[in-house]
Design a protein around this motif. Structure first.
Motif, PDB file in Angstrom:
ATOM      1  N   ALA A  96       0.831  -1.206   0.000  1.00 23.63           N
ATOM      2  CA  ALA A  96       0.000   0.000   0.000  1.00 23.63           C
ATOM      3  C   ALA A  96       0.860   1.250   0.000  1.00 23.63           C
ATOM      4  O   ALA A  96       0.542   2.234  -0.683  1.00 23.63           O
ATOM      5  N   ALA A  97       1.947   1.244   0.761  1.00 22.77           N
ATOM      6  CA  ALA A  97       2.824   2.415   0.801  1.00 22.77           C
ATOM      7  C   ALA A  97       3.493   2.630  -0.542  1.00 22.77           C
ATOM      8  O   ALA A  97       3.574   3.769  -1.039  1.00 22.77           O
ATOM      9  N   ARG A  98       3.990   1.578  -1.149  1.00 21.36           N
ATOM     10  CA  ARG A  98       4.664   1.722  -2.437  1.00 21.36           C
ATOM     11  C   ARG A  98       3.704   2.256  -3.505  1.00 21.36           C
ATOM     12  O   ARG A  98       4.067   3.138  -4.293  1.00 21.36           O
ATOM     13  N   ARG A  99       2.486   1.732  -3.515  1.00 26.45           N
ATOM     14  CA  ARG A  99       1.508   2.216  -4.501  1.00 26.45           C
ATOM     15  C   ARG A  99       1.166   3.673  -4.264  1.00 26.45           C
ATOM     16  O   ARG A  99       1.106   4.483  -5.205  1.00 26.45           O
ATOM     17  N   ALA A 100       0.915   4.019  -2.997  1.00 25.59           N
ATOM     18  CA  ALA A 100       0.509   5.384  -2.675  1.00 25.59           C
ATOM     19  C   ALA A 100       1.591   6.389  -3.047  1.00 25.59           C
ATOM     20  O   ALA A 100       1.323   7.425  -3.665  1.00 25.59           O
ATOM     21  N   VAL A 101       2.833   6.092  -2.680  1.00 24.74           N
ATOM     22  CA  VAL A 101       3.918   7.043  -2.908  1.00 24.74           C
ATOM     23  C   VAL A 101       4.275   7.128  -4.386  1.00 24.74           C
ATOM     24  O   VAL A 101       4.622   8.206  -4.886  1.00 24.74           O
ATOM     25  N   SER A 102       4.173   6.024  -5.115  1.00 29.69           N
ATOM     26  CA  SER A 102       4.453   6.093  -6.554  1.00 29.69           C
ATOM     27  C   SER A 102       3.437   6.979  -7.263  1.00 29.69           C
ATOM     28  O   SER A 102       3.796   7.717  -8.195  1.00 29.69           O
ATOM     29  N   LEU A 103       2.188   6.956  -6.821  1.00 25.24           N
ATOM     30  CA  LEU A 103       1.176   7.840  -7.402  1.00 25.24           C
ATOM     31  C   LEU A 103       1.467   9.304  -7.077  1.00 25.24           C
ATOM     32  O   LEU A 103       1.311  10.180  -7.930  1.00 25.24           O
ATOM     33  N   VAL A 104       1.886   9.560  -5.839  1.00 25.01           N
ATOM     34  CA  VAL A 104       2.246  10.931  -5.471  1.00 25.01           C
ATOM     35  C   VAL A 104       3.410  11.413  -6.325  1.00 25.01           C
ATOM     36  O   VAL A 104       3.379  12.527  -6.879  1.00 25.01           O
ATOM     37  N   ALA A 105       4.433  10.601  -6.444  1.00 32.34           N
ATOM     38  CA  ALA A 105       5.613  10.996  -7.224  1.00 32.34           C
ATOM     39  C   ALA A 105       5.249  11.273  -8.676  1.00 32.34           C
ATOM     40  O   ALA A 105       5.803  12.190  -9.300  1.00 32.34           O
ATOM     41  N   ALA A 106       4.331  10.493  -9.214  1.00 37.97           N
ATOM     42  CA  ALA A 106       3.981  10.642 -10.627  1.00 37.97           C
ATOM     43  C   ALA A 106       3.066  11.830 -10.885  1.00 37.97           C
ATOM     44  O   ALA A 106       3.187  12.502 -11.926  1.00 37.97           O
ATOM     45  N   ASN A 107       2.166  12.118  -9.952  1.00 30.80           N
ATOM     46  CA  ASN A 107       1.077  13.045 -10.275  1.00 30.80           C
ATOM     47  C   ASN A 107       0.999  14.308  -9.434  1.00 30.80           C
ATOM     48  O   ASN A 107       0.407  15.299  -9.882  1.00 30.80           O
ATOM     49  N   ALA A 108       1.536  14.310  -8.221  1.00 28.59           N
ATOM     50  CA  ALA A 108       1.344  15.468  -7.339  1.00 28.59           C
ATOM     51  C   ALA A 108       2.240  16.629  -7.764  1.00 28.59           C
ATOM     52  O   ALA A 108       3.414  16.437  -8.099  1.00 28.59           O
ATOM     53  N   ARG A 109       1.674  17.819  -7.741  1.00 24.32           N
ATOM     54  CA  ARG A 109       2.398  19.044  -8.060  1.00 24.32           C
ATOM     55  C   ARG A 109       2.090  20.088  -6.994  1.00 24.32           C
ATOM     56  O   ARG A 109       0.948  20.224  -6.546  1.00 24.32           O
TER      57      ARG A 109
END
Length: 312
Positions: A96-109
């Protein structure tokens, strides 16, 4: 029920830290309890609130529907939730942590200028927290660290208002940067520059006994003696002492008055209360209201006092 029993009757995020920090439980038992943070309680609830785009409440720092006339500060967005998951001890290696953080890294600005989340923002208080959570979740944040090293002020600390001309440091900003630099140093070995910056930031706090004005000895802000959780970007003496505990620093006599403040707030039943709630929108309440017994503050205070008293 003893205080320890009461703590162990709480959320998995509390239980595994009590087992690790206060009871010295076997590593396999601690690990099994920690693994529950992903699946149960506060950790699981926070993870479930992440949007499909990787953001919490639609933003890095501000919600998508935020307006400046909203009372308080919103604590529901990506920065604050990642910090809370870290404080809960979500295993950074879990799925869950890996999925959550990979989404943040890819999309959060960042709202400031559209910077990628783990490239950092412009304010050192934000960047210190980004470094801390980035390191925790295994993200490369060395460029932000270098920026922070260059933003240290002459008095040894940091201030988010430096971009507006301030030349005096702030304890709030400084503790956020120190938390980030400590995490980076512990994870990577750091550098002479990181160690010197941490030393100077620590001296900035110690010269003020963690809560007094250096010039007059007056209390800088009475709220620094009220213990909130989550603390987000805010400073208080319990947070500062917990930083020194985690850093492995020597028990400097200049901390003694702050330690006495922590001791003085222990209740006759051995617990600590929630001293303050930082106003604003929240995902959900982690504890009761101000003046009610706080498992988080009790855990944090007990491990600080264990360190200060030199208990094994």
């Amino acid at each position: 029920m003893t205080v320890i029993d009461w703590l162990l009757d709480g959320d998995p995020a509390i239980r595994w830290q009590v087992m690790h920090d206060l009871l010295d439980a076997p590593a396999d038992e601690v690990g099994a309890e920690r693994a529950r943070v992903e699946r149960e309680g506060w950790g699981a609830r926070l993870l479930a609130l992440q949007g499909t785009d990787g953001l919490w409440d639609g933003g890095a720092l501000f919600p998508a529907d935020y307006t400046r006339d909203e009372p308080g500060q919103p604590w529901t967005t990506t920065m604050h939730v990642l910090q809370t998951l870290q404080l809960c001890g979500l295993d950074p290696a879990c799925g869950a942590a890996r999925r959550a953080v990979s989404l943040v890294a890819a999309n959060a600005r960042w709202e400031h200028d559209g910077q990628r989340y783990f490239d950092g923002e412009v304010e050192p208080c934000i960047n210190g927290r980004t470094v801390e959570t980035g390191v925790y979740f295994g993200i490369e944040v060395a460029p932000i660290v270098q920026r922070l090293l260059g933003e240290r002020l002459a008095d040894g600390g940091w201030n988010c208002e430096a971009e507006h001309g301030s030349v005096r440091s702030s304890v709030d900003t400084t503790v956020n940067v120190l938390d980030g630099l400590l995490a980076f140093e512990q994870a990577t070995g750091g550098s002479d520059g990181v160690r010197e910056a941490r030393r100077s930031g620590q001296e900035y706090l110690l010269e003020r006994a963690l809560f007094r004005r250096r010039s007059t000895g007056e209390v800088v802000n009475p709220h620094y003696l009220d213990f909130a959780f989550p603390y987000y970007w805010h400073y208080d003496v319990l947070r500062a002492l917990d930083y020194f505990r985690r850093s492995g620093a020597a028990r400097d006599p200049r901390m003694a008055e702050a330690v006495a403040v922590v001791r003085s707030q222990q209740q006759p039943d051995g617990r600590w209360l929630l001293g303050r709630v930082h106003p604003g929108r929240v995902c959900f309440a982690l504890e009761g209201g101000v003046g009610e017994p706080s498992r988080w503050n009790t855990l944090r205070a007990l491990r600080v006092l264990r360190w200060w008293d030199g208990e094994p």
